[in-house]
Design a protein around this motif. Structure first.
Motif, PDB file in Angstrom:
ATOM      1  N   ARG A   6      52.346  38.223  40.550  1.00 37.31           N
ATOM      2  CA  ARG A   6      52.535  39.104  39.402  1.00 37.31           C
ATOM      3  C   ARG A   6      53.637  40.072  39.802  1.00 37.31           C
ATOM      4  N   PHE A  26      43.285  37.779  36.279  1.00 34.19           N
ATOM      5  CA  PHE A  26      42.889  39.000  35.607  1.00 34.19           C
ATOM      6  C   PHE A  26      41.757  38.794  34.612  1.00 34.19           C
ATOM      7  N   VAL A  27      41.539  37.579  34.162  1.00 36.55           N
ATOM      8  CA  VAL A  27      40.347  37.277  33.355  1.00 36.55           C
ATOM      9  C   VAL A  27      39.112  37.506  34.207  1.00 36.55           C
ATOM     10  N   CYS A  29      38.890  39.394  36.901  1.00 33.56           N
ATOM     11  CA  CYS A  29      38.777  40.817  37.232  1.00 33.56           C
ATOM     12  C   CYS A  29      38.154  41.596  36.088  1.00 33.56           C
ATOM     13  N   ARG A  30      38.583  41.302  34.878  1.00 35.34           N
ATOM     14  CA  ARG A  30      38.023  42.001  33.716  1.00 35.34           C
ATOM     15  C   ARG A  30      36.558  41.672  33.527  1.00 35.34           C
ATOM     16  N   LYS A  31      36.189  40.417  33.752  1.00 35.39           N
ATOM     17  CA  LYS A  31      34.798  39.990  33.573  1.00 35.39           C
ATOM     18  C   LYS A  31      33.884  40.729  34.557  1.00 35.39           C
ATOM     19  N   ASN A  33      34.847  43.519  36.229  1.00 33.33           N
ATOM     20  CA  ASN A  33      35.309  44.902  36.294  1.00 33.33           C
ATOM     21  C   ASN A  33      35.500  45.339  37.747  1.00 33.33           C
ATOM     22  N   ILE A  35      38.025  44.351  41.432  1.00 38.11           N
ATOM     23  CA  ILE A  35      39.099  43.639  42.111  1.00 38.11           C
ATOM     24  C   ILE A  35      38.857  43.775  43.606  1.00 38.11           C
ATOM     25  N   GLN A  54      38.404  37.205  41.902  1.00 32.44           N
ATOM     26  CA  GLN A  54      38.898  38.544  41.584  1.00 32.44           C
ATOM     27  C   GLN A  54      39.709  39.128  42.743  1.00 32.44           C
ATOM     28  N   ARG A  73      44.741  48.332  35.006  1.00 30.69           N
ATOM     29  CA  ARG A  73      44.694  47.707  33.678  1.00 30.69           C
ATOM     30  C   ARG A  73      43.541  46.711  33.552  1.00 30.69           C
ATOM     31  N   TYR A  74      43.048  46.218  34.686  1.00 34.47           N
ATOM     32  CA  TYR A  74      42.104  45.105  34.654  1.00 34.47           C
ATOM     33  C   TYR A  74      40.722  45.403  35.198  1.00 34.47           C
ATOM     34  N   ALA A  75      40.556  46.465  35.951  1.00 32.41           N
ATOM     35  CA  ALA A  75      39.241  46.790  36.506  1.00 32.41           C
ATOM     36  C   ALA A  75      39.217  48.261  36.904  1.00 32.41           C
TER      37      ALA A  75
END
Length: 195
Positions: A6, A26-27, A29-31, A33, A35, A54, A73-75
């Motif tokens: 990235r 990042f999917v 990581c978001r799931k 929350n 990293i 993650q 932005r992701y977690a």
């Protein structure tokens, strides 16, 4: 999937930021929350192969505020899985400060007796690695544990100096509720009386 990097340009500092990860990271990581941040790409590969999707790595010698903002932005929680040697401990201490600056919660993964996540997973497996993730140490208490190494708690003078250093660190909390919670937790852990 193939490894991916990235890349984004930090508008404030004008240089490119790298975060090594896999496509679709990042999917995950978001799931969760969460990293897991490590030092090198081999650790990321090992973690992904073991199911810890993650995981990311900051490529280079130092984690930056720009990279922390990318992760934000992701977690909201970042678990530091840096090497367990002196350089890794120092890198974790620096990263904790950066995470605080961007209002991310930091925890530190204990990899001992192994050097890094790759070595840990090879010897102990994914289940024990997950257990270490679940037991990751609060970053404030990690800082205190490392600070404690410089003091002899059996000597009253040295112990007093250590408690003064703890008090200084507690004063860094700007929010009263958070500071009060940490004062209570520190008092319980180090058997310090407080009112």
């Amino acid at each position: 999937p193939l490894p991916a990097c990235r890349i984004s340009k930090d508008p404030c500092q004008g240089f490119v930021l790298f975060i090594y990860c896999y496509n679709g990271i990042f999917v995950s990581c978001r799931k969760k929350n969460q990293i897991i941040l490590c030092e090198g790409y081999m650790d990321v590969i090992s973690m992904h192969q073991a199911g810890f999707t993650q995981a990311v790595a900051s490529l280079g010698t130092a984690f930056t505020a720009g990279q922390a903002n990318m992760l934000r932005r992701y977690a909201r929680e970042v678990i530091l899985a840096y090497d367990s040697d002196g350089a890794g401990v120092n890198a974790a201490l620096r990263a904790i400060g950066i995470l605080k600056e961007v209002e991310l919660t930091g925890k530190v993964l204990n990899l001992e007796p192994y050097k890094d996540p790759d070595e840990f997973i090879k010897h102990e497996g994914a289940e024990k690695f997950q257990q270490r993730i679940n037991e990751a140490e609060n970053s404030f208490f990690f800082e205190l544990r490392i600070l404690q190494r410089d003091y002899n708690l059996k000597d009253p003078e040295s112990k007093t100096q250590f408690h003064r250093e703890i008090a200084k660190k507690l004063c860094e909390f700007s929010e009263d509720v958070e500071r009060d919670n940490y004062i209570q937790a520190v008092a319980d852990k180090y058997l310090i009386g407080y009112e």
